[in-house]
Design a protein around this motif. Structure first.
Motif, PDB file in Angstrom:
ATOM      1  N   GLU A 185     -19.483 -26.909   9.505  1.00 58.63           N
ATOM      2  CA  GLU A 185     -18.080 -27.074   9.900  1.00 58.63           C
ATOM      3  C   GLU A 185     -17.484 -28.343   9.298  1.00 58.63           C
ATOM      4  N   ARG A 186     -18.290 -29.409   9.270  1.00 59.75           N
ATOM      5  CA  ARG A 186     -17.809 -30.664   8.693  1.00 59.75           C
ATOM      6  C   ARG A 186     -17.523 -30.492   7.198  1.00 59.75           C
ATOM      7  N   GLN A 187     -18.409 -29.786   6.506  1.00 63.80           N
ATOM      8  CA  GLN A 187     -18.207 -29.564   5.079  1.00 63.80           C
ATOM      9  C   GLN A 187     -17.001 -28.668   4.821  1.00 63.80           C
ATOM     10  N   LEU A 188     -16.802 -27.665   5.688  1.00 61.34           N
ATOM     11  CA  LEU A 188     -15.623 -26.801   5.549  1.00 61.34           C
ATOM     12  C   LEU A 188     -14.336 -27.603   5.728  1.00 61.34           C
ATOM     13  N   GLU A 189     -14.349 -28.529   6.679  1.00 62.90           N
ATOM     14  CA  GLU A 189     -13.171 -29.366   6.898  1.00 62.90           C
ATOM     15  C   GLU A 189     -12.895 -30.233   5.666  1.00 62.90           C
ATOM     16  N   VAL A 190     -13.968 -30.755   5.069  1.00 64.08           N
ATOM     17  CA  VAL A 190     -13.808 -31.546   3.843  1.00 64.08           C
ATOM     18  C   VAL A 190     -13.210 -30.687   2.730  1.00 64.08           C
ATOM     19  N   GLU A 191     -13.688 -29.449   2.614  1.00 61.65           N
ATOM     20  CA  GLU A 191     -13.178 -28.557   1.568  1.00 61.65           C
ATOM     21  C   GLU A 191     -11.701 -28.240   1.798  1.00 61.65           C
ATOM     22  N   ARG A 192     -11.325 -27.976   3.056  1.00 59.85           N
ATOM     23  CA  ARG A 192      -9.917 -27.685   3.352  1.00 59.85           C
ATOM     24  C   ARG A 192      -9.035 -28.891   3.045  1.00 59.85           C
ATOM     25  N   ASP A 193      -9.500 -30.075   3.432  1.00 63.02           N
ATOM     26  CA  ASP A 193      -8.733 -31.293   3.167  1.00 63.02           C
ATOM     27  C   ASP A 193      -8.592 -31.521   1.662  1.00 63.02           C
ATOM     28  N   THR A 194      -9.666 -31.255   0.929  1.00 60.46           N
ATOM     29  CA  THR A 194      -9.617 -31.410  -0.529  1.00 60.46           C
ATOM     30  C   THR A 194      -8.640 -30.418  -1.149  1.00 60.46           C
ATOM     31  N   ASP A 195      -8.638 -29.179  -0.642  1.00 60.44           N
ATOM     32  CA  ASP A 195      -7.692 -28.178  -1.152  1.00 60.44           C
ATOM     33  C   ASP A 195      -6.249 -28.635  -0.954  1.00 60.44           C
ATOM     34  N   VAL A 196      -5.957 -29.188   0.226  1.00 59.46           N
ATOM     35  CA  VAL A 196      -4.596 -29.652   0.515  1.00 59.46           C
ATOM     36  C   VAL A 196      -4.203 -30.774  -0.442  1.00 59.46           C
ATOM     37  N   LYS A 197      -5.116 -31.713  -0.668  1.00 53.29           N
ATOM     38  CA  LYS A 197      -4.810 -32.843  -1.552  1.00 53.29           C
ATOM     39  C   LYS A 197      -4.556 -32.376  -2.981  1.00 53.29           C
ATOM     40  N   TYR A 198      -5.369 -31.443  -3.451  1.00 58.68           N
ATOM     41  CA  TYR A 198      -5.173 -30.956  -4.819  1.00 58.68           C
ATOM     42  C   TYR A 198      -3.920 -30.098  -4.926  1.00 58.68           C
ATOM     43  N   ALA A 199      -3.579 -29.363  -3.860  1.00 60.62           N
ATOM     44  CA  ALA A 199      -2.337 -28.582  -3.878  1.00 60.62           C
ATOM     45  C   ALA A 199      -1.129 -29.514  -3.953  1.00 60.62           C
ATOM     46  N   ASP A 200      -1.162 -30.602  -3.169  1.00 60.51           N
ATOM     47  CA  ASP A 200      -0.069 -31.583  -3.218  1.00 60.51           C
ATOM     48  C   ASP A 200       0.029 -32.223  -4.604  1.00 60.51           C
ATOM     49  N   LEU A 201      -1.132 -32.559  -5.163  1.00 59.39           N
ATOM     50  CA  LEU A 201      -1.142 -33.162  -6.501  1.00 59.39           C
ATOM     51  C   LEU A 201      -0.538 -32.204  -7.526  1.00 59.39           C
ATOM     52  N   SER A 202      -0.944 -30.945  -7.478  1.00 61.62           N
ATOM     53  CA  SER A 202      -0.429 -29.961  -8.438  1.00 61.62           C
ATOM     54  C   SER A 202       1.077 -29.805  -8.296  1.00 61.62           C
ATOM     55  N   HIS A 203       1.546 -29.692  -7.054  1.00 58.37           N
ATOM     56  CA  HIS A 203       2.983 -29.507  -6.826  1.00 58.37           C
ATOM     57  C   HIS A 203       3.766 -30.715  -7.353  1.00 58.37           C
ATOM     58  N   ARG A 204       3.270 -31.909  -7.077  1.00 57.67           N
ATOM     59  CA  ARG A 204       3.992 -33.119  -7.477  1.00 57.67           C
ATOM     60  C   ARG A 204       4.045 -33.266  -8.997  1.00 57.67           C
ATOM     61  N   LEU A 205       2.908 -33.085  -9.662  1.00 53.27           N
ATOM     62  CA  LEU A 205       2.883 -33.284 -11.112  1.00 53.27           C
ATOM     63  C   LEU A 205       3.629 -32.177 -11.854  1.00 53.27           C
ATOM     64  N   VAL A 206       3.509 -30.942 -11.388  1.00 57.76           N
ATOM     65  CA  VAL A 206       4.249 -29.853 -12.041  1.00 57.76           C
ATOM     66  C   VAL A 206       5.748 -30.061 -11.869  1.00 57.76           C
TER      67      VAL A 206
END
Length: 458
Positions: free
Chosen positions: A247-268
């Motif tokens: 569960e802890r690793q899944l939470e890390v993966e979800r948080d990482t997905d959100v950060k990369y989605a924000d990064l992609s949206h901002r740079l694009v």
């Protein structure tokens, strides 16, 4: 030679007929990893380029739960894995089809030898024996090395018979087509279906090794499902730490997905704004940010970063093309304005004629007097326009203008003829011509207007 044949036939016929064994358990392979651990694959694994594809064994033999997975080929201890795989294939073949296939081979060899005994033509008998030898020599390699010692013994007898036949036919040389025998199989214990606890450990281990985030998330969820289904088997004191870790690793993966989605949206978004203004340097700076921003997030989403780079590179290409269009328009703007001035008189004439053309299209006039004046005003205009030399990239627009003028002339002439003859069919033809003139005139006005405006990013 007859004694040799009899002994060989007896040897072939002496192979015991063993019933085909039924496999009670699934065929499992062990993938040994370079870190000393291992994974159990349900069925064969496949090496595709630099990756290994396999089905991670789970569930039970009766009701397996398979998880398709991939790993970098560099993670596999290939010598050890290949040795165990060869042993597994050999043992499975031996327990299922091995004896049956070997019995069939022995029967075929015995039939061939009977033909050799009965054939009075020694040359033909030699050919039959050599063909049988070639088939026999290939058999162990094609059947996982099964019974290769027995095959080697039969080959030694057969070679003696071939030598006798060669001597009988006067052939002195004896060229054997040598076939490499498979290496001896090192028999190793067969893999077994992992216990529920081992299955969870396998899934979590695989999740830690896989490079693809999407696969990692699927594996972690699979581990939680396994813990749920084995709640009555795995002791709670063992299951709880495993569940918390997943569960802890899944939470890390979800948080990482959100950060990369924000990064992609901002740079694009930044790249799109730069491209819309034809600012190539701005878009290039955004592209240069990608590796730095990725490093800040730990470089955990290579697929996302690859897609992000592709999107920004597309914007960079668009910015370069847009800048080129702007520069081209700046150079040719004076030509477009000169063209507009040169056709403005004729364009104005057509615009003033629009109400009359609308009336012709609607079969509602205008009066004969108006038609006469309109015909005089339009006469010769098309020929004048055809003599003009428009800018190359406005040639199509100019052709439309000439077409609009000719349609207008035809509409006026047809309407006048229809009015004079009272011919409704001619009136409809005039209506069609007027409609064409109005349509082309609208296109010409739009294209000239667009040519005078700075280009926009498509």
């Amino acid at each position: 030679m007859k004694l040799r044949l009899v002994r060989l036939i007896v040897l072939c016929l002496a192979v015991p007929a063993v019933a085909r064994a039924a496999a009670a358990d699934p065929m499992l392979f062990t993938l040994f990893l370079t870190d000393g651990t291992s994974l159990v694959s349900f069925g064969e694994f496949a090496r595709v380029d630099d990756r290994v594809v396999f089905s991670l064994a789970g569930g039970s033999s009766a009701e397996p739960r398979l998880q398709v997975a991939t790993l970098p080929a560099s993670k596999i201890d290939w010598p050890r894995t290949n040795r165990h795989a060869a042993s597994t294939r050999y043992q499975w073949y031996a327990s299922t089809r091995g004896e049956e296939d070997f019995l069939r081979l022995s029967d075929n060899v015995a039939d061939v030898l009977n033909q050799v005994v009965q054939n009075t033509d020694r040359t033909k008998a030699l050919g039959v024996a050599q063909e049988a030898r070639a088939t026999l020599a290939e058999w162990p390699r094609e059947h996982f090395g099964y019974r290769q010692e027995d095959v080697r013994e039969i080959l030694s007898f057969l070679d003696g018979i071939i030598a006798d036949l060669r001597a009988a036919t006067g052939v002195s040389s004896f060229d054997l087509a040598l076939v490499a025998s498979p290496p001896p199989i090192e028999i190793q214990p067969l893999a077994v279906m992992p216990s529920p606890r081992d299955q969870v450990d396998q899934v979590l281990r695989l999740a830690s090794l896989t490079e693809r985030a999407s696969e990692r998330v699927v594996l972690l969820r699979s581990a939680l499902d396994l813990l749920d289904s084995a709640a009555t088997i795995i002791p709670r004191r063992d299951a709880l730490p495993l569940r918390k870790a997943a569960e802890r690793q899944l939470e890390v993966e979800r948080d990482t997905d959100v950060k990369y989605a924000d990064l992609s949206h901002r740079l694009v978004d930044e790249a799109t704004k730069g491209a819309s203004r034809a600012r190539v340097d701005d878009v290039q700076r955004v592209l240069n940010k990608v590796p730095r921003e990725d490093a800040k997030l730990g470089g955990r989403r290579p697929e996302t970063v690859q897609a992000l780079r592709a999107s920004i590179e597309a914007q960079l290409d668009a910015a370069r093309r847009f800048r080129l269009l702007q520069d081209r328009w700046t150079i040719r703007r004076s030509l477009y304005r000169d063209y507009q001035r040169s056709v403005s008189t004729h364009l104005t004439q057509l615009v003033k004629s629009q109400p009359d053309l609308e009336a012709i299209r609607g079969l509602d006039g205008p009066t004969p007097e108006t038609l006469v004046k309109l015909r005089a005003r339009l006469r010769g205009g098309a020929a004048y326009l055809e003599r003009m030399r428009p800018p190359e990239d406005l040639k199509t627009t100019h052709d439309l203008l000439v077409g609009a003028w000719r349609f207008a002339e035809n509409a006026v002439n047809e309407r006048y003829a229809a009015a004079r003859a009272g011919d409704v069919r001619s009136a409809w033809q005039a209506s069609s011509a007027a409609g064409g003139a109005l349509l082309l005139l609208s296109r010409v006005q739009q294209e000239i207007r667009e040519s005078l405006e700075p280009p926009k990013l498509q």
